[in-house]
Design a protein around this motif. Structure first.
Motif, short mmCIF file in Angstrom:
data_model
loop_
_atom_site.label_atom_id
_atom_site.label_comp_id
_atom_site.label_asym_id
_atom_site.label_seq_id
_atom_site.Cartn_x
_atom_site.Cartn_y
_atom_site.Cartn_z
N PHE C 47 -57.47 -4.34 12.09
CA PHE C 47 -57.91 -3.34 13.05
C PHE C 47 -56.76 -2.50 13.59
O PHE C 47 -56.78 -1.29 13.53
N ALA C 48 -55.75 -3.17 14.18
CA ALA C 48 -54.70 -2.39 14.86
C ALA C 48 -53.30 -2.72 14.36
O ALA C 48 -52.32 -2.34 15.01
N GLY C 49 -53.18 -3.43 13.25
CA GLY C 49 -51.85 -3.58 12.67
C GLY C 49 -51.23 -4.97 12.63
O GLY C 49 -50.04 -5.12 12.91
N GLY C 50 -51.99 -5.97 12.28
CA GLY C 50 -51.40 -7.31 12.16
C GLY C 50 -50.47 -7.43 10.97
O GLY C 50 -49.36 -7.97 11.08
N THR C 51 -50.90 -6.88 9.83
CA THR C 51 -50.02 -6.91 8.65
C THR C 51 -49.02 -5.77 8.72
O THR C 51 -47.82 -5.98 8.58
N VAL C 52 -49.53 -4.58 8.96
CA VAL C 52 -48.71 -3.37 8.91
C VAL C 52 -47.57 -3.44 9.93
O VAL C 52 -46.42 -3.12 9.63
N HIS C 54 -46.94 -6.21 12.66
CA HIS C 54 -46.30 -7.45 13.08
C HIS C 54 -45.78 -8.31 11.94
O HIS C 54 -44.67 -8.81 11.99
N MET C 55 -46.59 -8.50 10.90
CA MET C 55 -46.09 -9.27 9.77
C MET C 55 -44.90 -8.57 9.13
O MET C 55 -43.86 -9.19 8.89
N SER C 56 -45.06 -7.29 8.87
CA SER C 56 -43.99 -6.57 8.16
C SER C 56 -42.69 -6.60 8.97
O SER C 56 -41.63 -6.95 8.45
N SER C 57 -42.77 -6.29 10.27
CA SER C 57 -41.54 -6.27 11.07
C SER C 57 -41.02 -7.67 11.32
O SER C 57 -39.82 -7.92 11.29
N GLY C 208 -48.38 -12.64 13.46
CA GLY C 208 -49.04 -11.64 12.64
C GLY C 208 -49.73 -12.26 11.44
O GLY C 208 -50.84 -11.85 11.06
N THR C 209 -49.09 -13.27 10.85
CA THR C 209 -49.68 -13.94 9.68
C THR C 209 -50.92 -14.73 10.08
O THR C 209 -51.97 -14.64 9.43
N ILE C 210 -50.82 -15.47 11.18
CA ILE C 210 -52.00 -16.19 11.70
C ILE C 210 -53.12 -15.21 12.01
O ILE C 210 -54.29 -15.46 11.71
N GLY C 211 -52.76 -14.10 12.62
CA GLY C 211 -53.76 -13.10 13.00
C GLY C 211 -54.50 -12.56 11.78
O GLY C 211 -55.73 -12.42 11.80
N LEU C 258 -43.69 -7.57 0.02
CA LEU C 258 -43.12 -6.25 0.28
C LEU C 258 -42.06 -6.34 1.37
O LEU C 258 -40.96 -5.79 1.24
N ALA C 259 -42.37 -7.08 2.46
CA ALA C 259 -41.44 -7.16 3.59
C ALA C 259 -40.16 -7.91 3.19
O ALA C 259 -39.04 -7.47 3.48
#
Lengths: 301, 301, 301
Positions: C47-52, C54-57, C208-211, C258-259
């Motif tokens: 929805f608002a960026g768990g992978t994009v 929090h996980m990535s950063s 982020g991963t858990i999310g 990717l990260a």
């Protein structure tokens, strides 16, 4: 107060005082939900929580602070606010956040929300200015603490009224909000000698009570068309002696009883079961270190 | 400046400078309300207050600081910012709050508000980055103070333009906003030697003026359909030399005159009636203690 | 880390890691945009960026901190947080601002935005309480740092889920968010000994991963009618083992690759071209003074 006592007190207090009040005021079949419940016993109004939030917590705070007793050294050592800078930062954040629950209590981006936003701004600005000017006249030194106290008082007093009064009503509320809590914080507190570190009684209890009363006096159908609906039209006649005033007084009485009796009982239960106060050693070390194992600042880090 | 002088000055200034300007720019029959007043003498635009708020206050601040004179010790003792931490916290709060009046000036949750929100973000981000990078190139040390100054400059310059320009326009505004106020704060201030503690002239006066001008250059009908309406279509031809530029220059001139003449007259009146400066003793003790009876911190409390 | 290295790293990282991910997740023809792209290879949701976000950063931060190495004195000298007061102020601002991108990701003032606002509040409140209570049980001292860490963890974990889960789902997410990141911050970090000053790995990467995973488990059509649309109805069957879980695991795998690979390559490129670490002298003086020419405080000013 022990951290364990706070947790226990708050948990019970929510169920005994807060949730019943919130349901009575805002529940669709609530006892005091004048606008939406045709068969309400008391046809009162409270837009964003003057009775539910501020009266209930403020009066409970006074009772709890009396039962808890004074801080060690209170009245003997000076206890100035730690940081006026943080006080100012916090007041700013509070003011902005408050729009969320005052205007947000319209539960819609409509004209009632816009009116609540505007009256909140007016009352808060007028109250903070009034408080500062009273200090200026009496002490010759208007202070940031006074400005911040006045702002919070203004926010508290306008809260139940914000969605029901006009701009003129908001200005009157602002003046009263700057005046009466000031007297309680600077005079009444000293007369009675209770140790109310954050002026929760003077600002929230007194302010919430004034707000619930002035909502009765100043609610106008021109500010909120719902007041002209079937449930409220007999009570809101757009005059300062409208029948709504009497309904609001009933709500104030009921909230007072529930908050005072509820808090007294809960406090003594918690005291018996768990104890309320930390030991003198813990209080001398400081509750931050003793109870939470941390300090506010590590200047060298 | 005496607190009494501030109160007196602000009260008169509002009636003489601010309210007339606000009416001329936003009033439905305003002299310079190009979008909504068909018979406006000047067909100018100002979305959220570049002339009304920033030019008027910024130029007034310069005049007042010249009339008031420098702080004791200015130019002899170092006067660094007290706390970069608070500067950063304040800039963050300002940036977020600014959305309220930039996007909020659309007076509706519509596509114009969304565009104003977006252009405000773009211009501010670009300006804060630009200012920091200029410091990096010139001094080798990009600073938080520079980042914060750039952010505020970006906010100021985009303010009159935010509801009228496209994303591309906002990027151009961001670059100019990071560049020109930088020159005024770091070079022009030293050349002239005025004591502008908060860079109100460099950021707000210069930024507001640039913003009013660039709004004329960059306003586009694709960003705001109202610019294609009957009142504005002759002025907004979607080119950098569109007739609107000339209207904006008229507004700049009128605002400059009103702010400079108004502030000069009011300042001398207040000086004659009440006095402007505190005594040397008060200034040495500090205005917080002497005028307001309080300090920022009580570290031991 | 050198400021020049940060600028270089961030610029390349945005193009290599962030922009591709953002397009794949939110782009209308994105590879993993399950809701809006009928021909998406992976029918995932965020929805608002768990992978994009929090996980990535978060995973990039772990890799970068391993390549960069520990601070001088890490593990030998105590390195407590500088100011719990600022930590609390910042957490409050973060929490409020977070509503902007969680509820705002609905891109409309609709029922999905309201649901996202509510689930964000629930999960964050539960997570901060959970983290503090775990500290209370294990160490006997619940801390503000723990409350703040829990709040941020709750915000991170609910982010991908906020517009897709119900209130019950949000409470489950809050409990997990208070529990798992706690273990990573207090135990796993010590086992491995990496120097993650802000717990970016424990809170953002793990959270982020858990999310992303729990979004797959808890997404419900009753929370968001778009999940019952043609593109998603085969994946969201409203059970904890719904096919969406497998899609989310694919997204997690892809984001991780990717990260981690992206950051490793970029970090070594930047190291070769520019160098990553400042010299020991600069680190001892402090990066604020050496790299930016300013200090946080001038107490005497």
């Amino acid at each position: 107060m022990k951290f364990s006592a706070i947790l226990l007190f708050v948990t019970i207090w929510m169920f005994v005082v807060y949730f019943p009040l919130a349901h009575m005021v805002w529940g669709i079949d609530g006892l005091m939900n004048g606008v939406w419940n045709a068969s309400a016993k008391i046809h009162a109004i409270d837009f964003a929580g003057g009775t539910v939030v501020h009266m209930s917590s403020g009066w409970s705070a006074l009772i709890l602070c009396l039962i808890l007793g004074k801080r060690l050294g209170f009245g003997k050592e000076p206890m100035p606010p730690h940081s006026m800078v943080l006080c100012m930062v916090g007041t700013g954040m509070l003011w902005v956040g408050w729009y969320g629950f005052n205007a947000g209590s319209a539960v819609g981006a409509d004209v009632i929300a816009a009116n609540a936003f505007m009256t909140t701004t007016m009352a808060t600005a007028v109250a903070s200015f009034t408080w500062g000017m009273i200090e200026y006249m009496i002490k010759g030194k208007p202070s940031i603490l006074g400005f911040c106290s006045g702002a919070v008082a203004g926010l508290v007093v306008i809260t139940p009224a914000c969605g029901f009064v006009t701009a003129n009503g908001a200005v009157i509320i602002g003046i009263v909000a700057g005046l009466v809590p000031f007297i309680f914080c600077y005079k009444v507190k000293n007369w009675f000698g209770y140790d109310d570190a954050l002026d929760t009684f003077g600002v929230h209890a007194v302010g919430g009570t004034i707000g619930a009363f002035l909502t009765g006096v100043l609610a106008r159908t021109s500010a909120n068309a719902n007041l002209a609906g079937d449930n409220m039209k007999a009570y809101v006649t757009n005059s300062v002696f409208q029948p709504l005033v009497w309904e609001q007084l009933k709500v104030i009485g009921l909230t007072l009883c529930l908050a005072i009796v509820g808090t007294t009982v809960i406090a003594f239960v918690v005291k018996a079961v768990n104890g309320l106060r930390v030991s003198e050693e813990v209080e001398t070390v400081g509750l931050d270190l003793a109870e939470h194992g941390e300090e506010g600042y590590h200047a060298e880090a």
